[in-house]
Design a protein around this motif. Structure first.
Motif, short mmCIF file in Angstrom:
data_model
loop_
_atom_site.label_atom_id
_atom_site.label_comp_id
_atom_site.label_asym_id
_atom_site.label_seq_id
_atom_site.Cartn_x
_atom_site.Cartn_y
_atom_site.Cartn_z
N GLN A 24 0.82 -1.21 0.00
CA GLN A 24 0.00 0.00 0.00
C GLN A 24 0.86 1.26 0.00
N LEU A 38 0.36 1.32 -3.78
CA LEU A 38 -1.00 1.38 -4.33
C LEU A 38 -1.66 2.73 -4.06
N GLU A 39 -1.45 3.29 -2.89
CA GLU A 39 -2.08 4.56 -2.56
C GLU A 39 -1.55 5.68 -3.45
N TYR A 76 -2.98 5.23 -6.93
CA TYR A 76 -4.39 5.63 -6.96
C TYR A 76 -4.52 7.16 -7.05
N LYS A 122 -6.48 8.80 -10.29
CA LYS A 122 -7.90 8.81 -9.92
C LYS A 122 -8.73 9.82 -10.71
N LEU A 160 -8.01 2.45 -11.67
CA LEU A 160 -7.67 1.85 -10.39
C LEU A 160 -8.54 2.48 -9.31
N ASN A 161 -9.28 1.66 -8.59
CA ASN A 161 -10.14 2.14 -7.50
C ASN A 161 -9.33 2.28 -6.21
N GLY A 162 -9.95 2.85 -5.19
CA GLY A 162 -9.26 3.16 -3.95
C GLY A 162 -9.22 2.02 -2.96
N GLU A 163 -8.82 2.37 -1.73
CA GLU A 163 -8.63 1.35 -0.70
C GLU A 163 -9.93 0.65 -0.33
N SER A 168 -10.21 -2.39 -2.21
CA SER A 168 -8.95 -3.14 -2.22
C SER A 168 -8.13 -2.87 -3.48
N TYR A 169 -8.17 -1.58 -3.92
CA TYR A 169 -7.41 -1.13 -5.08
C TYR A 169 -7.67 -2.04 -6.30
N TRP A 173 -2.76 -8.55 -8.63
CA TRP A 173 -4.18 -8.62 -8.95
C TRP A 173 -4.47 -10.03 -9.46
#
Length: 455
Positions: free
Chosen positions: A295, A309-310, A313, A317, A343-346, A349-350, A399
């Motif tokens: 993350q 990942l953060e 994102y 985004k 890519l979606n957020g936390e 789960s990304y 993924w």
């Protein structure tokens, strides 16, 4: 063997000397004789054992000496070969230096000759212009004479005029031929000069390769320091930096919207700037990490790393992005595939959703357009395999769908991959290129806005 013979002779003489010569004390002497024979036997047996031990020790020592002698010969031959190679390398280096110096001298000579020829050609052109002007004046005079300025007869002066004109034409033709020869010579000199420059560049390339890495590191550090103090650090990603005029690949500081600033590695190409989110190349970083590490990111931007990942994102985004994946195998063959993705957020789960495959002929090994895949690690199982944790069964975070399509964050095999399939499947792989059990040599994942494909 000589030592044993001497021992046996000594024992025999001492035994003979111990026999009695008086018959009066025969019985008593006989008892003493029997006791002496026992002692002799014991002594002889001990000496035989001692001799046998000495013989074995000598044989063993000879064998060890032979082994040491062989090893010394091998070592001496290796040292001789190394010294020969070192001397050869030194001679090659001196030869290259002398060759480079001679090439430089020849280049200077050729440049001087070329400049001299160019000056002569210009001088000839100026002479030709003067001759043309004189010939035009002569032609005007001849035309005037022929039209009635005092000489109307077709003989005499007219024939002299024609002769003069022919001479001028012949001279003009010679000048043209000379100029053409000069041009040909100039072309040959240019080609030779180009070859000399190519040879000189090859020699300089060999000398500069050793210092390239150090210069790159210094450049990265300087650019990073400049980025911290410059307004360019407010760029949202590497593509934004490219639009602002940056053209050098390296480490920069970016700040996407609603996010603190952080450092990224930018790969600058002719089409734009790519933000690198993952690099595998030598196995120096362990990618079998937990959720928090994936993350927030880990590794070194100058080597192997996962951006986080953060951070990915926050960069992607606000608009559609392109994921550029470049892979190479152990024969140094390369393959590239590009996806448009979101890519979606936390909270999800990304999860990764592939919108379209924009480049590359490989079959997709990620999520399809109709589905998305959540990111999984061994301490947070989000894959689609209900009876198995793919991240724990394989290695690293990814993924995952059903554990068998791709995993670019798997285990890196520095040496030869293991023969067992259950170990090889833990490696870095992309099933639709080299197969499920082929560990890749290097991978790099980069992202940029979708508009980069319109460049």
């Amino acid at each position: 063997m000589k030592l044993l013979n001497v021992l046996f002779i000594s024992i025999f003489i001492s035994t003979v000397m111990s026999f009695p010569y008086e018959r009066k004390t025969e019985r008593k002497e006989k008892r003493v004789q029997y006791a002496a024979w026992d002692d002799v036997n014991v002594l002889a047996h001990g000496l035989l054992q001692l001799g046998q031990g000495l013989k074995e020790h000598v044989d063993k020592t000879k064998g060890q000496m032979r082994d040491i002698s062989v090893k010394l010969k091998v070592f001496n031959s290796s040292v001789t070969e190394l010294s020969r190679l070192s001397q050869r390398l030194q001679e090659d280096s001196e030869f290259l230096k002398a060759k480079a110096q001679s090439l430089e001298e020849r280049e200077v000579q050729i440049l001087n000759i070329s400049s001299d020829l160019q000056e002569k050609a210009e001088e000839l052109l100026r002479d030709r212009q003067k001759v043309d002007e004189k010939m035009n004046k002569l032609e005007e005079k001849v035309d005037g004479m022929l039209q009635g300025e005092g000489l109307n007869t077709p003989g005499g002066n007219y024939s002299d005029t024609r002769i003069l004109q022919w001479m001028l034409e012949a001279q003009n033709q010679r000048i043209d031929e000379l100029v053409e020869r000069i041009k040909q010579q100039q072309d040959k000199l240019d080609k030779q000069n180009a070859r000399l420059r190519a040879l000189q560049n090859q020699i300089q390339t060999r000398n500069e390769q050793s210092s390239l890495k150090q210069k790159e590191d210094e450049t990265l550090q300087n650019e990073n320091a400049e980025q911290r103090d410059s307004p360019v650090a407010l760029a949202s990603d590497c593509y934004d930096l490219f639009l602002r005029g940056e053209r050098s690949s390296g480490v920069y500081t970016v700040q996407p919207s609603d996010s603190p600033s952080f450092e990224v590695f930018c790969e600058m190409t002719t089409e734009g700037g790519w933000t690198v989110i993952q690099r595998r190349q030598d196995g120096s970083v362990d990618f079998d990490q937990l959720w928090d590490a994936y993350q927030n990111g880990f590794g070194s931007l100058g080597g192997e790393f996962w951006l986080g990942l953060e951070k990915i994102y926050h960069v992607t985004k606000d608009k559609e992005y392109v994921l550029n994946i470049q892979m190479s195998d152990w024969r140094d063959d390369t393959q590239t595939i590009k996806y448009r993705f979101r890519l979606n957020g936390e909270e999800s789960s990304y999860s990764l959703r592939v919108l379209a495959q924009s480049a590359g002929h490989l079959e997709s090994a990620l999520a399809s357009e109709s589905s998305s895949l959540a990111f999984s690690t061994r301490d947070k199982d989000n894959d689609q395999k209900h009876d198995l944790n793919c991240a724990k069964h394989l290695s690293g975070g990814w993924w995952f769908s059903n554990c068998g399509r791709s995993n670019l964050n798997g285990r890196y095999f520095v040496t030869a991959p293991p023969k067992q399939r259950h170990q090889r499947k833990q490696g870095v792989f992309w099933k639709t290129w080299r197969g499920r059990y082929y560990p890749l040599k290097s991978t790099i994942m980069m992202i940029a806005p979708a508009e980069i494909e319109n460049k």
